[in-house]
Design an enzyme around this catalytic site. Structure first.
Site, PDB file in Angstrom:
ATOM      1  N   ASP A 277      64.145  31.923  46.267  1.00 24.77           N
ATOM      2  CA  ASP A 277      64.073  33.071  45.360  1.00 24.77           C
ATOM      3  C   ASP A 277      63.599  34.316  46.105  1.00 24.77           C
ATOM      4  OD1 ASP A 277      64.951  31.551  43.300  1.00 24.77           O
ATOM      5  OD2 ASP A 277      62.950  31.184  42.440  1.00 24.77           O
TER       6      ASP A 277
ATOM      7  N   ASP B 235      60.661  31.536  50.171  1.00 25.19           N
ATOM      8  CA  ASP B 235      61.551  30.488  49.650  1.00 25.19           C
ATOM      9  C   ASP B 235      62.879  31.101  49.205  1.00 25.19           C
ATOM     10  OD1 ASP B 235      60.999  31.859  47.385  1.00 25.19           O
ATOM     11  OD2 ASP B 235      59.886  30.249  46.395  1.00 25.19           O
TER      12      ASP B 235
ATOM     13  N   ASP C 181      58.158  35.748  48.393  1.00 20.36           N
ATOM     14  CA  ASP C 181      57.874  34.402  48.890  1.00 20.36           C
ATOM     15  C   ASP C 181      58.823  34.006  50.010  1.00 20.36           C
ATOM     16  OD1 ASP C 181      55.831  34.046  47.132  1.00 20.36           O
ATOM     17  OD2 ASP C 181      57.109  33.153  45.581  1.00 20.36           O
TER      18      ASP C 181
ATOM     19  N   GLU D 113      57.451  40.641  44.171  1.00 16.76           N
ATOM     20  CA  GLU D 113      58.168  39.854  43.175  1.00 16.76           C
ATOM     21  C   GLU D 113      57.187  38.920  42.488  1.00 16.76           C
ATOM     22  OE1 GLU D 113      60.676  39.754  41.534  1.00 16.76           O
ATOM     23  OE2 GLU D 113      61.565  37.784  41.249  1.00 16.76           O
TER      24      GLU D 113
END
Ligand code: TSJ
Length: 653
Positions: free
Chosen positions: A519, A517, A515, A442
């Site tokens: 997202d 996180d 990641d 991503e």
């Protein structure tokens, strides 16, 4: 091997009250030693999953007592120190001397491989358990295990084992009127990669067990933190029908009531529940002797064949379909279907790669006949419900026809042809799928670093871009047209849905790199859901992985940089280095922050990276979370996010 146990210097081993070890006792020790030598052979894996299997195995024994009609409540406690206690209010394992061994039946159950309940004297046990391995395997893999039994309503008896070996024979420790069995054990850290129990994993395991045994209460209590005791209790009078209601929680329903079908034949029984929702997915869970059959098998085949036939027959009879070329396919009649199939049989044959496919063909015939008879009658007696189901299936059929046309149109543009791979794909040189891997990344900057850092011989990179598609609301036709998912389909080269052919996949490692996180979790969740729904064999084959990028880079002076993958490890490294100064404890905000060399070193180099294989459970959990997060119903979504904020962001942990 038995040598070291026989001549153990451990004073707690009382050498069986001075009795000589006879042949059968030596065999027992050899058996338990075999379990400890090759634990994977007995419980499948020594990963966290294997650790949780131990609880399942013990609980199954108590569930059998409930199925026999003598136990109404099972309590499972997680105690401080990752110790598990399972207690039931059944008849208690028989405590008398077992004629074959000269020891108590309790001892036989815990030391003889495959003993299970068959040694209970009289009570027949269908071979359940995960693979029917029994309590002795749990015992062999426990640092210690204690069993406390009241069988006669008078004497409270106890026995302790260490790594499978009795510390003393069954002895009286007190008196008690209520019968029952309590087992407490500590999984052996020498045997398992990880000995920390996950509350949510145990919770869903026990909830499932409660669904499958109508009326049985199962209570889970987490006592690891005395200041924050967590408890949940499950009891479902509706059994598998309640299970289907649960599967359809937060979904729009096509008809109000769950359809329930049940029957027995030749000593086998089947309980089937089904209900349609307005989604486009099918969700069929099947079980044989309470063991989840993820690979399906004869019971599932019988159900599906009969369902397709019954619905088509009804449609023809009522003139809803008029010509043979309009016949509804299996996919059509299963769109939006939630169903649970639970069969019990005397000698289940578990087949398939993970031994979770039921092979008994007589069960297919039985389930087929049962569904044929009972569902036909149901549709006749409930024409309003029948009409709604038929409308759903016919709509699915029309959509599939449209999808076929859409796909042909796209094919013609050759966008999905493997001859023209997606523009952003940086493919690898090797063409043998067994050697190659694809990183789905991503973000453009991370994609750029990955392209530069990779080994182009066998590593391909596909950066993701474009709009997120809500798979929840999309039928197959829109998946092909989606700019985020279409490149993945093309790059993998094996199609989707019922046409997906896992033998055509161009890479045997499909690695999601996102990641750590919110997202990142979102994209992981989307991709896992997509694979779960449209490329399930890819997950079943074990081809899907999650990259594990480090969270921290630790730099001290001119020393080579160190990387940490969680907070604990970071602290350990800092301590080991004797502290680092301010600008030495760096937290990555995302993959994009790493330069190509760092990304290679930490996340992509097979000699030092860790990647996590996605199991079906992970993908199913992602699918469930996704349903809630992306579905139409706002209230439950909000509630779920508030309650599970941590889980949603760390979906892969
Ligand atoms: F197997 C086990 F040790 F793992 C275990 C067994 C663990 C737990 C928590 C419970 C049990 C268990 C076994 N609960 N209840 C029973 N029942 C019997 O073993 C039993 C009792 C009586 C008779 C009988 O025929 O009188 C037969 C059986 C199999």
């Amino acid at each position: 091997m038995s040598e070291e146990i026989l001549h153990s210097e451990n004073p707690s081993v009382d050498q069986k009250n001075g009795k000589d070890y006879n042949e059968s006792q030596i065999q027992i020790l050899e058996g338990l030693e075999a379990v400890r030598k090759r634990p994977g052979m007995y419980i499948g894996t020594t990963s966290s999953r294997g650790l949780h299997h131990l609880v399942h195995e013990i609980v199954d024994n108590a569930v059998d007592e409930a199925l026999a009609g003598f136990c109404t409540h099972i309590k499972v406690d997680i105690l401080p120190g990752e110790i598990i206690r399972v207690e039931d209010n059944g008849r208690g394992i028989p405590t008398g001397v077992h004629p074959k061994t000269g020891t108590s039946t309790v001892e036989v159950v815990y030391t003889v491989l495959h003993a299970g309940g068959k040694f209970g004297g009289g009570g027949y046990k269908v071979s359940g358990g995960l693979h029917g391995v029994g309590a002795s395997v749990v015992n062999a893999l426990s640092e210690w295990l204690e069993v406390v039994v009241c069988h006669d309503g008078e004497n409270l008896m106890m026995q302790r084992f260490e790594r499978g070996v009795p510390c003393y024979s069954l002895k009286k420790i007190g008196e008690q009127k209520e019968t029952g069995t309590t087992v407490t054990f500590k999984p052996d850290p020498e045997m398992f990669e990880d000995t920390v129990y996950d509350y949510d994993t145990l919770k869903s395991l026990l909830r499932e067990a409660a669904f499958l045994t109508a009326g049985l209460r199962i209570t889970l209590t987490d006592r690891r933190n005395p200041d924050e005791i967590e408890q949940e209790s499950f009891c479902y009078e509706g059994g598998v029908a309640s299970f289907v209601e649960f599967l359809n929680t937060n979904k729009g329903l096509i008809h109000d009531k769950v359809i329930f079908i049940s029957g027995t034949k030749d000593g086998s029984s089947a309980d089937i529940a089904l209900q349609y929702n307005d989604s486009y997915n099918e969700n069929i869970l099947s079980f044989a002797n309470n063991v989840r059959t993820t690979e399906g098998g004869m019971h599932e085949t019988g159900f599906k064949t009969a369902l397709t036939r019954v619905i088509n027959d009804y449609a023809k009879k009522k003139n809803i379909i008029k010509s043979d070329d309009k016949i509804l396919t299996g996919d059509d009649v299963r769109e939006g279907l939630a169903a649970v199939i639970s069969v019990k049989l005397q000698e289940p044959q578990f087949e398939g790669q993970t031994k979770t496919k039921l092979g008994n063909s007589e069960i297919r015939t039985m389930v087929d006949a049962l569904v044929q008879e009972k569902l036909t009658a149901f549709l006749e007696e409930n024409p309003a419900v029948a009409k709604l189901i038929l409308e759903k299936s016919v709509a699915a059929s029309r959509a599939r026809e449209a999808a076929r046309k859409a796909k042909e149109a796209t094919r013609r543009k050759s966008a999905l042809d493997s001859a023209s791979l997606p523009g952003k794909l940086a493919d690898c040189q090797d063409r043998n799928p067994e050697n190659t891997e694809i990183y789905i990344v991503e973000g453009d900057s991370a994609g750029g670093s990955a392209k530069q850092g990779r080994d182009r011989k066998y590593q391909a990179i596909l950066p993701l871009w474009g709009k997120m598609l809500n798979v929840e609301k999309a039928r197959v036709d829109r998946i092909y047209g989606n700019d985020k998912l279409a490149p993945i389909i093309t790059a993998l080269g094996a199609g989707i849905g019922s046409e997906f052919d896992v033998t055509k996949v161009r890479y045997h490692k499909v690695i999601i790199m996102a990641d750590a996180d919110v997202d990142g979790s979102h994209i992981r969740c989307l991709l896992l859901t997509f694979f779960f729904r449209y490329m399930r064999p890819l997950i079943e084959a074990g081809y899907v992985y999650l990259a594990q990028p480090p969270l921290y880079k630790i730099q001290k002076g001119k020393l080579p940089p160190r990387y940490a993958y969680d907070d604990k490890e970071m602290q350990e490294i800092v301590n080991e280095l004797g502290g680092v100064n301010e600008d030495g404890i760096q937290r990555y905000k995302g993959l994009g922050e790493m330069n190509p060399e760092q990304l290679w070193e930490t996340t992509m180099d097979p000699s030092c990276r860790t990647i996590r294989k996605v199991e079906m459970e992970d993908a199913a959990a992602a699918d469930a979370a996704f349903t809630l997060l992306m579905g139409d119903l706002v209230a439950p979504r909000k509630e779920y996010i508030e309650k599970h904020a941590k889980y949603v962001t760390n979906l892969d942990i």
